[in-house]
Design a protein around this motif. Structure first.
Motif, short mmCIF file in Angstrom:
data_model
loop_
_atom_site.label_atom_id
_atom_site.label_comp_id
_atom_site.label_asym_id
_atom_site.label_seq_id
_atom_site.Cartn_x
_atom_site.Cartn_y
_atom_site.Cartn_z
N THR A 53 0.84 -1.19 0.00
CA THR A 53 0.00 0.00 0.00
C THR A 53 0.87 1.24 0.00
OG1 THR A 53 -0.12 -0.07 2.41
CG2 THR A 53 -1.94 -1.07 1.20
N LYS A 54 0.28 2.34 -0.45
CA LYS A 54 0.99 3.62 -0.50
C LYS A 54 1.27 4.13 0.91
CE LYS A 54 -0.69 5.40 -4.88
NZ LYS A 54 -1.35 6.52 -5.54
N ASN A 55 2.41 4.77 1.05
CA ASN A 55 2.73 5.45 2.30
C ASN A 55 2.00 6.79 2.30
OD1 ASN A 55 4.54 3.46 3.19
ND2 ASN A 55 6.18 4.36 1.99
N GLU A 56 1.44 7.16 3.43
CA GLU A 56 0.71 8.43 3.51
C GLU A 56 1.62 9.63 3.30
OE1 GLU A 56 -2.07 9.07 6.64
OE2 GLU A 56 -2.58 6.95 6.71
N ASP A 57 2.84 9.57 3.80
CA ASP A 57 3.73 10.73 3.72
C ASP A 57 4.51 10.79 2.41
OD1 ASP A 57 5.11 8.46 4.47
OD2 ASP A 57 6.55 9.54 5.70
N ALA A 58 4.52 9.72 1.64
CA ALA A 58 5.22 9.70 0.34
C ALA A 58 4.35 8.92 -0.64
CB ALA A 58 6.58 9.05 0.49
N PRO A 59 3.48 9.59 -1.40
CA PRO A 59 2.47 8.90 -2.20
C PRO A 59 3.00 8.03 -3.35
CG PRO A 59 2.38 11.27 -2.57
CD PRO A 59 3.36 11.04 -1.47
N ASN A 60 4.25 8.15 -3.72
CA ASN A 60 4.78 7.29 -4.78
C ASN A 60 5.62 6.15 -4.22
OD1 ASN A 60 3.56 8.68 -6.87
ND2 ASN A 60 5.26 10.10 -7.07
N GLU A 61 5.60 5.98 -2.92
CA GLU A 61 6.35 4.90 -2.28
C GLU A 61 5.39 3.96 -1.57
OE1 GLU A 61 9.15 6.92 0.23
OE2 GLU A 61 10.55 7.21 -1.41
N SER A 120 5.50 -5.91 8.79
CA SER A 120 5.84 -4.94 7.75
C SER A 120 7.15 -5.31 7.09
CB SER A 120 5.95 -3.54 8.34
OG SER A 120 4.71 -3.13 8.84
N PHE A 121 7.25 -5.07 5.78
CA PHE A 121 8.48 -5.35 5.05
C PHE A 121 8.61 -4.41 3.87
CE2 PHE A 121 5.23 -8.06 3.27
CZ PHE A 121 5.43 -8.00 1.91
N LEU A 122 9.81 -4.24 3.37
CA LEU A 122 10.13 -3.42 2.21
C LEU A 122 9.48 -2.03 2.29
CD1 LEU A 122 10.03 -5.97 -0.73
CD2 LEU A 122 12.02 -4.92 0.30
N GLU A 123 9.86 -1.28 3.30
CA GLU A 123 9.41 0.11 3.43
C GLU A 123 10.04 0.93 2.31
OE1 GLU A 123 7.59 1.43 6.19
OE2 GLU A 123 7.29 -0.60 6.96
N ARG A 124 9.33 1.88 1.80
CA ARG A 124 9.83 2.86 0.83
C ARG A 124 10.21 2.25 -0.52
NH1 ARG A 124 7.87 7.24 3.09
NH2 ARG A 124 8.64 7.60 5.17
N LEU A 125 9.38 1.37 -1.04
CA LEU A 125 9.59 0.80 -2.37
C LEU A 125 8.89 1.70 -3.38
CD1 LEU A 125 10.84 -1.79 -3.58
CD2 LEU A 125 8.57 -2.79 -3.50
N ASP A 126 9.61 2.14 -4.42
CA ASP A 126 9.03 3.04 -5.42
C ASP A 126 7.97 2.33 -6.26
OD1 ASP A 126 10.45 5.32 -4.76
OD2 ASP A 126 12.14 4.79 -6.06
#
Length: 162
Positions: A53-61, A120-126
């Protein structure tokens, strides 16, 4: 009511309705944009679900979450031994840490604090690392002395896929 007061009242009501429509439309658009697209999949044995799912603070990650959706009574006896995530045939994550699912199956701890509902896994995947690729998840897990491997693919979900 005299016509003297009628037109300002209609104008004020129209402005209020327009403001409400714009406000709620923005929030609806924002919520849909945060939720979709996402990638999700479920194991054939119906014990595991993985979702990007998208991160709230970084919508393309994106961030991945692994959920135990099997029998909640078995969560106390279930351990992840290995988690492998692949993009096409490239390994993005290979974790061999034993994780007790009792800590990640929701509910409350003995001290009253809330437990996590997923690993949780793979935080900040583009986003470009997910779009157009075959994403597979393999979970090697055990209940008691019995070890099992579950492998499944994630599919892109949009607002119109439901």
């Amino acid at each position: 009511m005299s016509s003297h007061y009628k037109y300002p009242l209609i104008f004020t009501a129209s402005l209020l309705v327009a403001f409400c429509l714009i406000f709620f439309s923005y929030h609806l658009f924002h919520d849909v944009r945060l939720e979709y697209p996402n990638w999700q999949g479920e194991s054939k044995d119906r014990n595991w679900e993985a979702v990007f799912t998208k991160n709230e603070d970084a919508p393309n990650e994106y961030s991945g979450n692994l959920y135990w959706i099997g029998d909640t009574a078995q969560a106390d006896h279930t351990y992840i031994e290995s988690l492998i995530v692949k993009k096409d045939h490239e390994v993005l994550l290979r974790s061999h840490t034993e994780i007790p699912m009792r800590d990640y199956s929701g509910g409350t701890s003995r001290d009253g604090s809330a437990k996590e509902t997923s690993v949780s896994f793979l935080e900040r995947l583009d986003e470009h690392e997910l779009e157009g690729h075959d994403i597979t998840v393999e979970v090697i897990w055990k209940q008691g002395d019995h070890a099992t491997a579950s492998q499944f693919s994630l599919n892109e979900k949009t607002l119109f896929d439901h």
